[in-house]
Enzyme design. Structure first.
Site, PDB file in Angstrom:
ATOM      1  N   TYR A 164      92.895   5.685  -4.254  1.00 17.36           N
ATOM      2  CA  TYR A 164      94.336   5.855  -4.533  1.00 17.36           C
ATOM      3  C   TYR A 164      94.836   7.148  -3.894  1.00 17.36           C
ATOM      4  O   TYR A 164      95.869   7.165  -3.218  1.00 17.36           O
ATOM      5  CB  TYR A 164      94.542   5.858  -6.047  1.00 17.36           C
ATOM      6  N   SER A 208     103.060   9.753  -4.407  1.00 16.95           N
ATOM      7  CA  SER A 208     102.551  10.188  -5.717  1.00 16.95           C
ATOM      8  C   SER A 208     102.152  11.651  -5.623  1.00 16.95           C
ATOM      9  O   SER A 208     101.850  12.145  -4.527  1.00 16.95           O
ATOM     10  CB  SER A 208     101.316   9.356  -6.087  1.00 16.95           C
TER      11      SER A 208
HETATM   12  N1  LIG Z   1     103.633   5.425 -13.007  1.00 12.79           N
HETATM   13  C1  LIG Z   1     103.266   6.586 -12.502  1.00 12.79           C
HETATM   14  O1  LIG Z   1     102.955   7.525 -13.233  1.00 12.79           O
HETATM   15  C2  LIG Z   1     103.238   6.781 -11.013  1.00 12.79           C
HETATM   16  C3  LIG Z   1     102.947   8.064 -10.530  1.00 12.79           C
HETATM   17  C4  LIG Z   1     102.938   8.285  -9.166  1.00 12.79           C
HETATM   18  C5  LIG Z   1     103.206   7.251  -8.295  1.00 12.79           C
HETATM   19  N2  LIG Z   1     103.466   5.999  -8.773  1.00 12.79           N
HETATM   20  C6  LIG Z   1     103.717   4.954  -7.782  1.00 12.79           C
HETATM   21  O2  LIG Z   1     104.912   4.290  -8.088  1.00 12.79           O
HETATM   22  C7  LIG Z   1     104.842   2.938  -7.635  1.00 12.79           C
HETATM   23  C8  LIG Z   1     105.186   2.004  -8.780  1.00 12.79           C
HETATM   24  O3  LIG Z   1     104.252   2.216  -9.821  1.00 12.79           O
HETATM   25  P1  LIG Z   1     104.455   1.710 -11.320  1.00 12.79           P
HETATM   26  O4  LIG Z   1     103.936   2.791 -12.173  1.00 12.79           O
HETATM   27  O5  LIG Z   1     105.805   1.170 -11.529  1.00 12.79           O
HETATM   28  O6  LIG Z   1     103.368   0.530 -11.323  1.00 12.79           O
HETATM   29  P2  LIG Z   1     103.376  -0.918 -12.023  1.00 12.79           P
HETATM   30  O7  LIG Z   1     101.956  -1.365 -12.011  1.00 12.79           O
HETATM   31  O8  LIG Z   1     104.098  -0.880 -13.312  1.00 12.79           O
HETATM   32  O9  LIG Z   1     104.240  -1.786 -10.988  1.00 12.79           O
HETATM   33  C9  LIG Z   1     103.762  -2.058  -9.704  1.00 12.79           C
HETATM   34  C10 LIG Z   1     104.481  -3.293  -9.171  1.00 12.79           C
HETATM   35  O10 LIG Z   1     103.939  -3.552  -7.858  1.00 12.79           O
HETATM   36  C11 LIG Z   1     103.601  -4.933  -7.767  1.00 12.79           C
HETATM   37  N3  LIG Z   1     102.482  -5.141  -6.853  1.00 12.79           N
HETATM   38  C12 LIG Z   1     101.235  -4.630  -6.954  1.00 12.79           C
HETATM   39  N4  LIG Z   1     100.448  -5.119  -5.989  1.00 12.79           N
HETATM   40  C13 LIG Z   1     101.223  -5.952  -5.243  1.00 12.79           C
HETATM   41  C14 LIG Z   1     100.967  -6.763  -4.108  1.00 12.79           C
HETATM   42  N5  LIG Z   1      99.743  -6.864  -3.562  1.00 12.79           N
HETATM   43  N6  LIG Z   1     102.005  -7.484  -3.590  1.00 12.79           N
HETATM   44  C15 LIG Z   1     103.238  -7.421  -4.163  1.00 12.79           C
HETATM   45  N7  LIG Z   1     103.521  -6.680  -5.251  1.00 12.79           N
HETATM   46  C16 LIG Z   1     102.518  -5.953  -5.789  1.00 12.79           C
HETATM   47  C17 LIG Z   1     103.224  -5.327  -9.200  1.00 12.79           C
HETATM   48  O11 LIG Z   1     103.307  -6.738  -9.412  1.00 12.79           O
HETATM   49  C18 LIG Z   1     104.217  -4.532 -10.037  1.00 12.79           C
HETATM   50  O12 LIG Z   1     105.424  -5.238 -10.260  1.00 12.79           O
HETATM   51  C19 LIG Z   1     103.425   2.751  -7.102  1.00 12.79           C
HETATM   52  O13 LIG Z   1     103.418   2.896  -5.706  1.00 12.79           O
HETATM   53  C20 LIG Z   1     102.661   3.875  -7.752  1.00 12.79           C
HETATM   54  O14 LIG Z   1     101.532   4.261  -7.020  1.00 12.79           O
HETATM   55  C21 LIG Z   1     103.478   5.746 -10.110  1.00 12.79           C
END
Ligand SMILES: NC(=O)c1ccc[n+]([C@@H]2O[C@H](COP(=O)([O-])OP(=O)(O)OC[C@H]3O[C@@H](n4cnc5c(N)ncnc54)[C@H](O)[C@@H]3O)[C@@H](O)[C@H]2O)c1
Length: 269
Positions: A157, A144
């Site tokens: 985080y 991130s």
């Molecule tokens: N959306 C953003 O703006 C953003 C920015 C930077 C980084 N990220 C990173 O991208 C990745 C995906 O994020 P997203 O925005 O799609 O989030 P999201 O919450 O939409 O999806 C996350 C997924 O991870 C799964 N998950 C969470 N905890 C879990 C566990 N203990 N065991 C198994 N599965 C688990 C959830 O069920 C979900 O399907 C993450 O690592 C997040 O930190 C997202």
């Protein structure tokens, strides 16, 4: 040229594949020709259907990645049932918005377990299988912008993503001699449900963020991050390891969105 980006004949494991970025990665990787293994704590049925509709093979595993002792057996099961693993995309992640003094030890541990520990221990076991199978594999960690620059209210985080950044470089150093690369993709603000549970004025928070993004269009969509993952997973990324590809619309490139306070753009042509 397109052949070097093809993932035909490769099996890719994507964690957190039920929704958001993980669902987009799985679909995009399938479009690039990969067979998929989906892992999530909830059944990734919609993503699996999308992968299968693209004519690719797909297996799903429901697992809580916060349970570290179960990760090596999970990887062993995947290897036994799906065959050799060519690519691991460590995407599952959790975020909680709370001030530094509200973070409990249990909350801290959960964020670290899902965002840093699980990617490390999954990569550890997957890499051992890659080496045993003679595969010059790829590990892509979804980090991130918060792994590079802090953001208030997200101390756990931020720390977990910074840990993932150095896990990425450490694994690149140790796995390089085996021909395995390890890189990170660091998304900026991408439209997914990750912040839905934040107890905050979300509209105000998003507006403040939107003002920080130089690139026209504001927030990214999950699809905007897919190319970076396909590149690092493919032959095209063969010589790239230990690096982070920031996909943030330029948010971290600009200290302050000062442009808004300057006179409007005037062409000098
Ligand atoms: N959306 C953003 O703006 C953003 C920015 C930077 C980084 N990220 C990173 O991208 C990745 C995906 O994020 P997203 O925005 O799609 O989030 P999201 O919450 O939409 O999806 C996350 C997924 O991870 C799964 N998950 C969470 N905890 C879990 C566990 N203990 N065991 C198994 N599965 C688990 C959830 O069920 C979900 O399907 C993450 O690592 C997040 O930190 C997202």
């Amino acid at each position: 040229m397109s052949a070097s980006f093809s993932l035909s004949g490769r099996t890719v494991v994507v964690t957190g594949a039920a929704r958001g970025l993980g669902a987009a990665f799985a679909t995009g990787l399938a479009e690039a020709g990969a067979d998929l293994v989906l892992v999530d704590r909830t059944e990734p049925a919609e993503t699996a259907a999308a992968v299968i509709s693209l004519g690719r093979r797909c297996r799903s595993y429901v697992a809580d990645l916060a349970e570290t002792p179960e990760l090596a057996p999970l990887v062993d099961t995947i290897r036994r049932e799906a065959g050799p693993i060519h690519v691991l995309v460590n995407n599952a992640g959790v975020a909680r918005l709370e001030q530094f003094n509200e973070i409990t030890p249990a909350g801290w541990r959960e964020v670290m377990a899902v965002n840093a520990e699980a990617p490390f221990f999954l990569a550890q076991r997957v890499a051992e299988h890659m080496i045993a199978d003679g595969i010059e594999g790829r590990i892509v960690n979804i980090s991130s912008k918060n792994g590079l620059v802090a953001e208030a209210g997200l101390a756990h985080y931020n720390a977990s993503k910074a840990a993932l950044e150095l896990i990425t470089k450490s694994l690149a150093a140790e796995l390089g001699p085996h021909g395995i690369t390890c890189n990170a993709v660091a998304p900026g603000m991408i439209e997914t449900p990750i912040a839905d549970d934040f107890d905050v004025d979300l509209a105000g928070l998003f507006e403040a963020w939107r003002a920080r993004i130089p690139l026209r269009g504001g927030f990214g969509r999950p699809e905007d991050c897919v190319g970076a993952v396909v590149y690092l997973a493919s032959d095209a990324g063969r010589y790239v390891t230990g690096t982070t590809l920031l996909v943030d619309g330029g948010a971290l490139a600009d200290q302050l969105p000062r442009l808004r306070f300057l006179p409007p753009y005037r062409s000098s042509l």
